[in-house]
Design an enzyme around this catalytic site. Structure first.
Site, short mmCIF file in Angstrom:
data_model
loop_
_atom_site.label_atom_id
_atom_site.label_comp_id
_atom_site.label_asym_id
_atom_site.label_seq_id
_atom_site.Cartn_x
_atom_site.Cartn_y
_atom_site.Cartn_z
N ARG A 1 37.11 27.30 32.65
CA ARG A 1 36.03 28.54 33.25
C ARG A 1 35.12 28.58 32.14
O ARG A 1 33.84 28.98 32.56
CB ARG A 1 36.83 29.84 33.59
CG ARG A 1 37.84 29.57 34.47
CD ARG A 1 38.30 30.88 34.81
NE ARG A 1 39.51 31.06 33.58
CZ ARG A 1 39.91 32.10 33.12
NH1 ARG A 1 39.34 33.37 33.54
NH2 ARG A 1 40.78 32.24 32.03
N HIS B 1 41.28 28.65 41.52
CA HIS B 1 42.46 27.64 41.76
C HIS B 1 42.10 26.54 42.77
O HIS B 1 42.16 25.43 42.88
CB HIS B 1 43.77 28.23 41.86
CG HIS B 1 44.34 29.22 40.82
ND1 HIS B 1 44.63 30.17 40.96
CD2 HIS B 1 44.28 28.55 39.47
CE1 HIS B 1 44.93 30.76 39.84
NE2 HIS B 1 44.84 29.70 38.98
N LYS C 1 55.88 34.91 31.44
CA LYS C 1 54.47 35.61 31.60
C LYS C 1 54.73 36.92 32.59
O LYS C 1 53.79 37.56 32.89
CB LYS C 1 53.64 34.68 32.60
CG LYS C 1 53.29 33.61 31.56
CD LYS C 1 52.09 32.71 32.48
CE LYS C 1 51.33 31.73 31.82
NZ LYS C 1 50.42 30.95 32.47
N SER D 1 43.51 34.85 37.08
CA SER D 1 44.57 35.77 37.62
C SER D 1 44.83 36.94 37.06
O SER D 1 45.31 37.94 37.44
CB SER D 1 45.79 34.70 37.76
OG SER D 1 45.71 33.55 38.58
#
Length: 165
Positions: A89, A16, A40, A127
């Site tokens: 990514r 990030h 989430k 994450s």
């Protein structure tokens, strides 16, 4: 031009930070928008995530941090933001982001979406993987800015989970 870089940032990673640094060089103003994302089931609560992100972004004078709930498009319109920044990514991220791009453009046709590929040295960090390391009492320092591991350790932001520093 105002750009918004949104995310749950649970937790904020070196990946990030990579996207933030690069977008802050491209755009005159960047809002780092911290999403509540209750669906989430974040490991770090909303208020702590927002505070951690503020600490990580403090070195960038043209970056502000704002928490938000609700639809991202509403947040973008309220701020008059013309650009949405997304980090990718790998090919899986790219495919997902292209689907999101089509939806965002349908809801806000004037929006431009900039996808920045992660730098190779952080492209493997997610994450999700960092949360797994936290859950297993591992050392997260290779994957997050120092402010993150320090804050998580000092504030015990992860209920029932110890963070090893």
């Amino acid at each position: 031009m105002l750009a918004v870089y949104p995310g749950t940032f649970d937790p904020f990673t070196l990946g990030h930070l990579d996207i933030l640094k690069r977008s802050s060089c491209i755009f005159s103003r960047v809002i780092l928008a911290v999403s509540e994302s209750p669906a989430k089931s974040p490991v770090v609560n909303f208020e702590d995530r927002t505070e951690i992100v503020k600490r990580c972004a403090s070195a960038f004078p043209n970056v502000s941090v704002e928490p938000f709930t609700g639809m991202l498009v509403d947040f973008l319109q309220e701020r008059n933001a013309g650009v949405l920044v997304r980090g990718i990514r790998n090919l899986f991220d790219c495919e997902y982001e292209l689907t999101l791009q089509a939806m965002y453009k349908k809801l806000m046709p004037s929006l431009e979406i900039v996808m920045l590929p992660a730098s190779p040295n952080v492209s493997f960090i997610s994450s999700t993987l960092v949360r797994d390391v936290i859950r297993h009492y591992g050392d997260i320092t290779p994957f997050v800015p120092p402010e993150v591991s320090k804050y998580l350790t000092e504030h015990e932001c992860t209920p029932g989970i110890r963070v090893r520093s």
